[in-house]
Structures are given as structure tokens and as C-alpha cells.
Design an enzyme around this catalytic site. Structure first.
Site, PDB file in Angstrom:
ATOM      1  N   ASP A 122      -7.134  -2.847   3.868  1.00  0.00           N
ATOM      2  CA  ASP A 122      -5.268  -1.902   4.198  1.00  0.00           C
ATOM      3  C   ASP A 122      -4.825  -1.777   6.001  1.00  0.00           C
ATOM      4  O   ASP A 122      -4.460  -1.350   6.311  1.00  0.00           O
ATOM      5  CB  ASP A 122      -5.090  -0.086   4.007  1.00  0.00           C
ATOM      6  N   HIS A 139       0.994  -1.062   0.162  1.00  0.00           N
ATOM      7  CA  HIS A 139       0.067   0.389  -0.318  1.00  0.00           C
ATOM      8  C   HIS A 139       0.803   1.012   0.055  1.00  0.00           C
ATOM      9  O   HIS A 139       1.840   1.163   0.722  1.00  0.00           O
ATOM     10  CB  HIS A 139      -0.783  -0.029   1.003  1.00  0.00           C
TER      11      HIS A 139
END
Ligand code: GRF
Length: 192
Positions: free
Chosen positions: A145, A109
Site C-alpha cells: 500500500d 485501498h
């Protein structure tokens, strides 16, 4: 460790993994397949050039997320994957999918998580006046996430940075961070 990469686009992270593999730097990991939900993804070309098997599975052919994910599981399991590496795969995955691959599913990410989950990470970091950003490799769990952080790489943010210049710097950091983590996972240096 049999690795399947999921992509949707350019595949520059996939390329970094392929480069490390070709140089013999990926430990016991071997990329055995690349799956894309987009037929036009350039990453498919990168895989083919490296003689890695590819599968296109278009989400548009499935009535809902659940059925797409079920088909995706079947494709991945046909590759007998030990580790599933999300490399710019732009689909939100169902709980069913994530749980099927518990402790075998990783993502990169473009922010220093837990900061800036979701999209537009670079714009948000610049707007917040942060002096650093970076990339995070993490386990994938049901919450977006939010899974356990495996490793991060930090880069500076300069006063003159645009979203694009920061994106490039973070991406470059990803290109050494991600292969190093996959290597270490394959060697058992990082616990699965
Ligand atoms: C990267 O920014 C990564 O952090 C995010 O998706 C992008 C993938 O880029 N998850 P690429 O397709 O590997 O070039």
C-alpha cells in the site's frame, strides 16, 4: 488497453468497472479477463454474466507464494494484459510479480493513504477520531500500500458511524473512483 482484474471475493468494484464498460464510459479500456484465487468468489459470476473470460487459480494448489505468482503471471500474460487491476485480491504479491508488471499494476485501498495501510482501515479511522476517510487508487510496488497515489476520493465520518456503515460509504466512493481512474489511464489523462 487490455485490462485483467484480479479478485478474491464479492467483486463490487469489478461490477462497477463492468457497468461503466457496458455504458461505454471506460474510455479505451476493455476488461478482457477476470482471475480469482477463490473458486467461490461471487465476482466470477459477475464476469460470466457480462461474457468476460474467467480463470480460477487457487493459491492452495501451489507450495509457495513464488510458484503461485509465477503461475499467475502466466495466466495474466495469456490475456495479453496492458493493465492489471487489483479489485479485492486478497493475496500479498511477490517482488517478482510486482516488478514483472511495473507501472501496469493498480490497486484500490479503503483509506486515504498514506494513512492506514493494511487491514481494518475503517475501525482504525473511527478509533482515531478522524472526521474523514476515503479510498485511494495507487500503483502497486513491493512495499504494501505504498506505491504512487493516482487519485483519492474522500468521504465524511459521522459520529454515529460503525465500521460497517463507513465501509459501505467508502465502497460506494470506490465504485466511481476506480472506473474513472481506469478510463483516464486508458485515455492517457493519467501518465502510466
Ligand atoms: C474494497 O474494500 C477495496 O478497497 C479492497 O478490497 C475491497 C474489495 O471489495 N481492496 P469488492 O470485492 O470489490 O466488493
Amino acid at each position: 488497453m487490455r485490462v485483467v482484474c484480479l479478485i478474491s471475493g464479492d467483486g463490487s468494484n469489478l461490477q462497477a468497472l463492468i457497468d461503466w464498460q457496458i455504458k461505454g464510459l471506460l474510455g479505451d479500456a476493455e476488461i478482457v479477463g477476470v482471475v480469482s484465487n477463490k473458486a467461490q468468489a461471487f465476482g466470477l459470476e459477475r464476469a460470466k454474466r457480462a461474457n468476460i473470460a474467467t480463470t480460477v487459480l487457487s493459491h492452495e494448489r501451489y507450495p509457495d507464494r513464488c510458484q503461485f505468482d509465477r503461475a499467475l503471471i502466466s495466466v495474466i500474460d495469456n490475456y495479453e494484459a496492458d493493465l492489471i487491476v487489483l479489485a479485492g485480491f486478497m493475496r500479498i504479491l511477490t517482488a517478482q510479480f510486482v516488478n514483472h508488471y511495473a507501472n501496469r499494476l493498480v490497486n484500490v485501498h479503503p483509506s486515504l493513504l498514506p494513512k492506514y495501510k493494511g487491514l481494518n482501515t475503517h475501525r482504525r479511522a473511527i478509533e482515531a477520531g478522524d472526521s474523514a476517510s476515503g479510498a485511494t487508487v495507487h500503483w502497486v510496488t513491493e512495499e504494501l500500500d505504498s506505491g504512487g497515489i493516482i487519485r483519492q476520493a474522500e468521504v465524511p465520518i459521522y459520529a454515529h458511524d460503525s465500521e460497517e456503515s463507513l465501509r459501505q460509504r467508502v465502497l460506494e466512493a470506490e465504485h466511481s473512483l476506480y472506473p474513472a481512474v481506469i478510463r483516464d489511464l486508458s485515455l492517457g489523462v493519467v501518465a502510466c
